[in-house]
Motif scaffolding. Sequence first.
Motif, PDB file in Angstrom:
ATOM      1  N   HIS A 173       0.822  -1.283  -0.073  1.00 17.85           N
ATOM      2  CA  HIS A 173       0.252   0.074  -0.069  1.00 17.85           C
ATOM      3  C   HIS A 173       0.693   1.227   0.012  1.00 17.85           C
ATOM      4  O   HIS A 173       1.929   1.390   0.784  1.00 17.85           O
ATOM      5  N   PHE A 174       0.243   2.111  -0.550  1.00 19.87           N
ATOM      6  CA  PHE A 174       1.019   3.624  -0.826  1.00 19.87           C
ATOM      7  C   PHE A 174       1.557   4.036   0.290  1.00 19.87           C
ATOM      8  O   PHE A 174       2.678   4.578   0.692  1.00 19.87           O
ATOM      9  N   THR A 175       0.500   4.173   1.406  1.00 14.86           N
ATOM     10  CA  THR A 175       1.217   4.830   2.643  1.00 14.86           C
ATOM     11  C   THR A 175       2.144   4.172   3.781  1.00 14.86           C
ATOM     12  O   THR A 175       2.361   4.257   4.857  1.00 14.86           O
ATOM     13  N   LYS A 176       2.420   2.833   2.935  1.00 13.03           N
ATOM     14  CA  LYS A 176       3.847   2.155   3.748  1.00 13.03           C
ATOM     15  C   LYS A 176       4.879   2.502   3.200  1.00 13.03           C
ATOM     16  O   LYS A 176       5.927   2.198   3.681  1.00 13.03           O
ATOM     17  N   ARG A 177       4.700   3.138   1.999  1.00  7.71           N
ATOM     18  CA  ARG A 177       6.070   3.532   1.379  1.00  7.71           C
ATOM     19  C   ARG A 177       6.511   4.744   1.128  1.00  7.71           C
ATOM     20  O   ARG A 177       5.674   5.706   1.384  1.00  7.71           O
ATOM     21  N   MET A 178       7.841   5.127   1.429  1.00  9.48           N
ATOM     22  CA  MET A 178       8.284   6.443   1.800  1.00  9.48           C
ATOM     23  C   MET A 178       8.325   7.105   0.277  1.00  9.48           C
ATOM     24  O   MET A 178       8.416   6.309  -0.721  1.00  9.48           O
ATOM     25  N   PRO A 179       7.857   8.615   0.248  1.00  9.04           N
ATOM     26  CA  PRO A 179       7.754   9.175  -1.240  1.00  9.04           C
ATOM     27  C   PRO A 179       9.234   8.952  -1.919  1.00  9.04           C
ATOM     28  O   PRO A 179      10.175   9.193  -1.173  1.00  9.04           O
ATOM     29  N   ASN A 180       9.328   8.962  -3.131  1.00  8.35           N
ATOM     30  CA  ASN A 180      10.437   8.970  -3.802  1.00  8.35           C
ATOM     31  C   ASN A 180      11.470  10.103  -3.394  1.00  8.35           C
ATOM     32  O   ASN A 180      12.571   9.603  -3.262  1.00  8.35           O
ATOM     33  N   GLU A 181      11.047  11.322  -3.154  1.00  8.57           N
ATOM     34  CA  GLU A 181      11.939  12.357  -3.085  1.00  8.57           C
ATOM     35  C   GLU A 181      12.575  12.079  -1.522  1.00  8.57           C
ATOM     36  O   GLU A 181      13.680  12.238  -1.193  1.00  8.57           O
ATOM     37  N   LYS A 182      11.849  11.515  -0.703  1.00  4.61           N
ATOM     38  CA  LYS A 182      12.562  11.225   0.807  1.00  4.61           C
ATOM     39  C   LYS A 182      13.556  10.030   0.469  1.00  4.61           C
ATOM     40  O   LYS A 182      14.729   9.885   1.087  1.00  4.61           O
ATOM     41  N   VAL A 183      13.270   8.869  -0.368  1.00  7.38           N
ATOM     42  CA  VAL A 183      14.098   8.091  -0.644  1.00  7.38           C
ATOM     43  C   VAL A 183      15.430   8.713  -1.047  1.00  7.38           C
ATOM     44  O   VAL A 183      16.495   8.127  -0.838  1.00  7.38           O
ATOM     45  N   ILE A 184      15.251   9.356  -2.040  1.00 11.26           N
ATOM     46  CA  ILE A 184      16.514   9.861  -2.898  1.00 11.26           C
ATOM     47  C   ILE A 184      17.271  10.662  -1.851  1.00 11.26           C
ATOM     48  O   ILE A 184      18.430  10.542  -1.944  1.00 11.26           O
ATOM     49  N   GLU A 185      16.663  11.431  -0.892  1.00 14.67           N
ATOM     50  CA  GLU A 185      17.380  12.263   0.045  1.00 14.67           C
ATOM     51  C   GLU A 185      18.046  11.645   0.856  1.00 14.67           C
ATOM     52  O   GLU A 185      19.311  11.574   1.333  1.00 14.67           O
ATOM     53  N   LEU A 186      17.336  10.327   1.474  1.00 16.31           N
ATOM     54  CA  LEU A 186      18.148   9.270   2.349  1.00 16.31           C
ATOM     55  C   LEU A 186      19.209   8.784   1.797  1.00 16.31           C
ATOM     56  O   LEU A 186      20.346   8.486   2.327  1.00 16.31           O
ATOM     57  N   CYS A 187      19.104   8.299   0.422  1.00 12.70           N
ATOM     58  CA  CYS A 187      20.310   7.440  -0.445  1.00 12.70           C
ATOM     59  C   CYS A 187      21.472   8.551  -0.339  1.00 12.70           C
ATOM     60  O   CYS A 187      22.536   7.957  -0.316  1.00 12.70           O
TER      61      CYS A 187
END
Length: 319
Positions: A173-187
């Motif tokens: 489900h969508f609300t279990k996944r971190m938004p792309n921009e947050k994943v990019i920032e974390l990586c």
Amino acid sequence: MKILVIRFSSIGDIIYTTPVIRCIKQQLPDVELHYLTKSNFSFIVDNNPYIDKLFLLKSPLDETISDLRKEKYDYIIDLHNTLRSSIVKLKLGVKSSTYKKERLKKWLAIRYKINLVKPVHLVDRYLKTVEFLGVKNDNLPVDYFLQGDFDLQKLLPPGYQQQYIAFIIGATHFTKRMPNEKVIELCRKLNFPVVLLGGKDVAANAEVIAEAVGLKIFNACGTIGFNESVYLVKNAHKVIGFDTGLTHIAEAFNKPIVSIWGSTVPELLGVQPYHVDEVYEAGVALPCRPCSKFGRRKCPLGHFKCMYDIDLNKIADFI
């Protein structure tokens, strides 16, 4: 003694039944243990050496019941507690013990934020169903028996084969996944190569992330099989993941895990990492959280703060 264990789905829930299977088989002499699940989840347990016979749910249900009736079970351990598992128990007519889901308490926690659910792990809740047999918790991690001939040099390009981070970006489900921009920032904050893992459902997300971050990222989403993904998790330096099956499987290998939670909370479902030495649970305390047991297609309030407000620096420090 012959025992049937029932759990139809899903990946994480079935993974958390594996300590029950192991404890029954190791602690009850001469027990014959059978397991009933859906065919699309059989891969989780079909290599489990503690299971003597695996049954896959058929349609109509009467065909399954007919097959099971021939086995003449002494006990049924129902770890799903649904209408379908109740029908199986009724039709077979043998002694049974059933996992208590505490549906009302969970509804009160989500709808009115009245949390009466004790913070007991799902494994321990499952194990209560077999206490009457004298079975006790061995306090060991979950099991996943990986079979296959895999090679890191074939799965990963040079530079990714030692001390990489497995980042599991998939979740149902969508609300279990971190938004792309947050994943990019974390990586970008991580000082290790990152391998993105997930199914075809997040392949487009992975392409966006990989393109933005660059050479530090290897995108394996939707291009390799499930057991190959498990193998990459098993050999990772550390693991980052959401509330999804592959993240729970990582617990079987005692990997240091960052467990990221959005609209769901681990305490309510009892699915926080189990017997893992190093864990960082990332989540934000909000008056609207949790808003679901299983996740939603979108944030009901539109702000999605449960993911956007997570402190990425703390995750990066843990890694």
